[in-house]
Design a protein around this motif. Structure first.
Motif, mmCIF file in Angstrom:
data_model
loop_
_atom_site.group_PDB
_atom_site.id
_atom_site.type_symbol
_atom_site.label_atom_id
_atom_site.label_comp_id
_atom_site.label_asym_id
_atom_site.label_seq_id
_atom_site.Cartn_x
_atom_site.Cartn_y
_atom_site.Cartn_z
ATOM 1 N N ASP A 52 0.889 -1.223 -0.075
ATOM 2 C CA ASP A 52 -0.005 0.202 -0.160
ATOM 3 C C ASP A 52 0.923 1.083 -0.078
ATOM 4 O OD1 ASP A 52 -2.668 0.709 -0.164
ATOM 5 O OD2 ASP A 52 -3.195 -0.217 1.880
ATOM 6 N N ILE A 53 1.648 1.563 -1.094
ATOM 7 C CA ILE A 53 2.591 2.536 -1.298
ATOM 8 C C ILE A 53 2.166 3.910 -1.251
ATOM 9 C CG2 ILE A 53 4.024 0.627 -2.550
ATOM 10 C CD1 ILE A 53 3.505 2.466 -4.823
ATOM 11 N N TYR A 54 0.872 4.332 -1.328
ATOM 12 C CA TYR A 54 0.535 5.338 -1.464
ATOM 13 C C TYR A 54 0.283 6.204 -0.122
ATOM 14 C CZ TYR A 54 -0.194 3.670 -6.121
ATOM 15 O OH TYR A 54 0.096 2.923 -7.330
ATOM 16 N N TYR A 55 0.717 5.784 0.761
ATOM 17 C CA TYR A 55 0.643 6.421 2.093
ATOM 18 C C TYR A 55 2.011 7.189 1.831
ATOM 19 C CZ TYR A 55 -2.895 3.440 4.129
ATOM 20 O OH TYR A 55 -4.055 2.807 4.352
ATOM 21 N N ALA A 56 3.093 6.402 1.525
ATOM 22 C CA ALA A 56 4.396 7.412 1.506
ATOM 23 C C ALA A 56 4.159 8.420 0.158
ATOM 24 C CB ALA A 56 5.222 6.357 1.048
ATOM 25 N N TYR A 57 3.673 8.065 -0.917
ATOM 26 C CA TYR A 57 3.384 8.811 -1.901
ATOM 27 C C TYR A 57 2.757 10.364 -1.419
ATOM 28 C CZ TYR A 57 4.557 6.094 -6.020
ATOM 29 O OH TYR A 57 5.135 5.270 -6.949
ATOM 30 N N LEU A 58 1.858 10.032 -0.454
ATOM 31 C CA LEU A 58 0.804 11.196 -0.014
ATOM 32 C C LEU A 58 1.532 11.925 1.076
ATOM 33 C CD1 LEU A 58 -2.587 9.438 0.202
ATOM 34 C CD2 LEU A 58 -2.115 11.660 -1.408
ATOM 35 N N CYS A 59 2.827 11.837 1.184
ATOM 36 C CA CYS A 59 3.648 12.473 2.064
ATOM 37 C C CYS A 59 4.430 13.432 1.229
ATOM 38 C CB CYS A 59 4.448 11.707 2.852
ATOM 39 S SG CYS A 59 3.789 10.606 4.245
#
Length: 371
Positions: free
Chosen positions: A190-197
């Protein structure tokens, strides 16, 4: 041994030449190519299982050898969601772009009883003597890259919550199906937590009229609800990174905007976190990990380059991390897979093995073992 472990890896491994050649013959439409590809994949998976066992890893994967993408293959096998080729599209990484594939929602979402990756897991489990782990994309992956015009179900297009609700139902069904297939260690990428940073990515979502902090919280709630009913003996891991395609990347920025939601709202047991470059920010967000049984697998070892990290440097990084989180709640893993897509990163098979051997050596040096 049962998870979580001190030494682990994200999942994907470099595709051997025999598999790449066999897949090219399938794409060319050669007669009998599909069966030949399956045989090549079976042989390659048995080989990567042996390699992982030989280096001393307590959990092994099938290397995602049967996949072209880490996420689109799984997603395209769901009912209602298709992956289509659209010239001019593709995901832009630094200096390189992926194949022009995009997700399209053509019907109501569901997890089919015959989803092919259930058999992928069964094959893995039948061929290893240690813990088999399968990695699948997390629920946010079925939303993050969707364009509004590609949501072709009226209810979903008019009400995002209806789509989120069906995503939760779909993933609840997937979790149960993998458990029934024998899986006790399931990883959600679920990589998009990091993208959304990433400040630039956050600004892009704001331009769409969506608050990135709301989206982080919504993704966390969706993950929590999807796994809440899992059996007690099933461990759920989650991997986060900032992009991994042919040794390049997409996003940058520390975990600070998402750490509270990641650690306290998802309900996940094990967190694989990218920490191999300054793009990941500092270790301070680890302070938000609650005391208890949850574990962070610190991605201090990179899969993007062949250079082998120093054991002493890695031990010092764990000394630093222990200022923010109990050392007993940490483990070691590479920051991402070695081959998030079939193209793979710029390493050799020998480089890959040495990296995994280093993972085990670090666990033995810091905690006295891999379990």
């Amino acid at each position: 041994m049962t998870p979580p472990f001190r030494a682990d890896h994200v999942g994907s491994l470099l595709r051997p030449p025999a598999v790449r050649k066999a897949r090219a013959r399938v794409e060319a439409g050669e007669p009998g190519a599909a069966e030949a590809l399956r045989e090549a994949e079976d042989a390659a998976i048995r080989e990567v299982i042996r390699m992982q066992e030989e280096v001393g890893l307590p959990a092994v994967t099938d290397g995602e050898i049967r996949r072209s993408w880490w996420h689109y293959d799984f997603m395209g096998m769901l009912d209602g969601l298709d992956i289509v080729t659209r010239e001019g599209d593709g995901i832009q990484f630094h200096g390189v772009k992926t194949k022009p594939k995009v997700p399209v929602v053509n019907g109501r979402l569901d997890f089919p009883d015959d989803h092919p990756m259930l058999d992928h897991f069964r094959f893995l489990a039948a061929n290893t003597s240690v813990t088999p782990k399968i990695s699948i994309p997390g629920p946010s992956c079925c939303h993050y890259r969707l364009e509004p015009g590609d949501i072709r179900v009226k209810e979903y297009a008019e009400d995002a919550e209806a789509y989120f609700a069906d995503l939760v139902k779909t993933y609840r069904k997937a979790v149960r199906a993998f458990y029934d297939a024998g899986c006790r260690y399931l990883q959600m990428d679920d990589i998009y937590y990091a993208y959304l940073c990433d400040p630039k990515i956050r600004a892009a979502w704001q331009e769409k009229g969506i608050d990135p902090d709301w989206l982080i919280d919504r993704y966390a709630r969706m993950m929590h609800d999807a796994i809440a009913d899992r059996p007690e003996d099933m461990v759920i891991a989650m991997h986060m990174c900032r992009g991994n395609f042919r040794s390049t990347w997409v996003a940058e920025g520390g975990y600070d905007p998402a750490a509270e939601a990641i650690f306290n709202k998802t309900g996940v047991d094990v967190f694989f976190m990218e920490y191999d470059t300054e793009r990941a920010g500092g270790l301070e967000p680890l302070r938000l990990l609650p005391k208890g049984r949850q574990r962070v697998m610190a991605g201090f070892i990179t899969t993007k380059t062949p250079a082998l990290e120093s054991l002493d440097d890695l031990k010092r990084l764990f000394d630093e991390a222990s200022k923010f989180v109990d050392i007993d709640q940490l483990g070691i893993a590479p920051q991402c897979g070695f081959s998030s897509t079939e193209e793979g990163n710029e390493l050799t098979m020998d480089d890959q093995r040495r990296k995994l051997e280093l993972v085990v050596k670090v666990a033995e040096a810091v905690w006295g073992g891999v379990a």
